[in-house]
Design a protein around this motif. Structure first.
Motif, short mmCIF file in Angstrom:
data_model
loop_
_atom_site.label_atom_id
_atom_site.label_comp_id
_atom_site.label_asym_id
_atom_site.label_seq_id
_atom_site.Cartn_x
_atom_site.Cartn_y
_atom_site.Cartn_z
N VAL A 1 0.35 3.77 5.35
CA VAL A 1 1.76 3.72 4.93
C VAL A 1 2.23 2.28 4.77
O VAL A 1 2.81 1.91 3.75
CB VAL A 1 2.68 4.46 5.94
N MET A 2 1.94 1.45 5.76
CA MET A 2 2.48 0.08 5.75
C MET A 2 1.54 -0.94 5.11
O MET A 2 1.94 -2.07 4.84
CB MET A 2 2.83 -0.36 7.18
N ALA B 1 11.66 -1.00 -3.65
CA ALA B 1 10.29 -0.50 -3.81
C ALA B 1 9.76 0.04 -2.49
O ALA B 1 9.05 1.06 -2.47
CB ALA B 1 9.39 -1.61 -4.35
N TRP B 2 10.09 -0.62 -1.40
CA TRP B 2 9.66 -0.13 -0.09
C TRP B 2 10.32 1.22 0.20
O TRP B 2 9.67 2.15 0.69
CB TRP B 2 9.99 -1.14 1.02
N ARG B 3 11.60 1.33 -0.08
CA ARG B 3 12.30 2.61 0.16
C ARG B 3 11.62 3.71 -0.63
O ARG B 3 11.34 4.79 -0.11
CB ARG B 3 13.77 2.50 -0.17
N LEU C 1 8.21 4.61 0.93
CA LEU C 1 8.34 5.39 2.17
C LEU C 1 8.72 6.83 1.86
O LEU C 1 8.21 7.76 2.48
CB LEU C 1 9.37 4.74 3.10
N GLU C 2 9.62 7.03 0.90
CA GLU C 2 10.01 8.39 0.53
C GLU C 2 8.84 9.16 -0.04
O GLU C 2 8.63 10.33 0.30
CB GLU C 2 11.19 8.35 -0.45
N VAL C 3 8.02 8.52 -0.88
CA VAL C 3 6.83 9.17 -1.43
C VAL C 3 5.86 9.56 -0.31
O VAL C 3 5.24 10.63 -0.35
CB VAL C 3 6.14 8.26 -2.47
N LYS C 4 5.75 8.72 0.71
CA LYS C 4 4.85 8.98 1.84
C LYS C 4 5.45 9.97 2.84
O LYS C 4 4.80 10.34 3.82
CB LYS C 4 4.52 7.67 2.58
N GLY C 5 6.69 10.41 2.61
CA GLY C 5 7.32 11.37 3.50
C GLY C 5 7.86 10.77 4.79
O GLY C 5 8.05 11.49 5.77
#
Length: 141
Positions: free
Chosen positions: A31-32, A97-99, A102-106
């Motif tokens: 994720v990160m 882009a980070w937001r 993170l949303e795509v990754k749930g």
């Protein structure tokens, strides 16, 4: 003898604690985007954040144990229970882009706001419940 402490160069390492190191590894790597560079199963996993900066993720049960008398690296016991906090500096033009990432990754966004000086922070939680912040470095300007 001087009463003034000698200068420091900066932060070299920061530590978070997680009982489930597999979940921590998956989060910080997948994720990160941080690559693990050292792992001792059941004890710790270390990630490079940037040049000269490391995130240490320890299992608190393992690091609470004192070193054995013949330990090659006699690191004193340490550890924390409950959620900690870790903040990563992010260029302000990359926070959207980070937001999205993170949303795509749930990954739920816990907070996304601007500080009184206009700088922005996004807060989320890692699998261990630690508070993770992605912030415009100007929050401290």
């Amino acid at each position: 003898m001087t009463q003034t402490p000698p200068p420091v160069l900066g932060t070299l390492e920061s530590a978070l604690y997680a009982e489930d190191l597999d979940a921590a590894t998956a989060f910080w790597r997948d994720v990160m985007g941080l690559e693990p560079f050292q792992t001792v199963p059941g004890r710790h996993v270390f990630f490079r954040v940037a040049l000269g900066q490391v995130l240490l993720v320890f299992n608190p049960a393992a690091t609470a144990q004192p070193p054995k008398p013949d330990a090659r690296l006699p690191v004193p016991p340490h550890g924390a229970r409950g959620p900690g906090h870790f903040c990563l500096a992010v260029a302000p033009d990359r926070l959207d882009a980070w937001r999205d990432h993170l949303e795509v990754k749930g990954i739920p966004i816990e907070a996304d706001f601007r500080w009184p000086n206009g700088a922005r922070s996004i807060y989320l939680r890692d699998p261990a419940g630690n508070s993770i912040e992605l912030a415009d470095p100007a929050i401290w300007s």
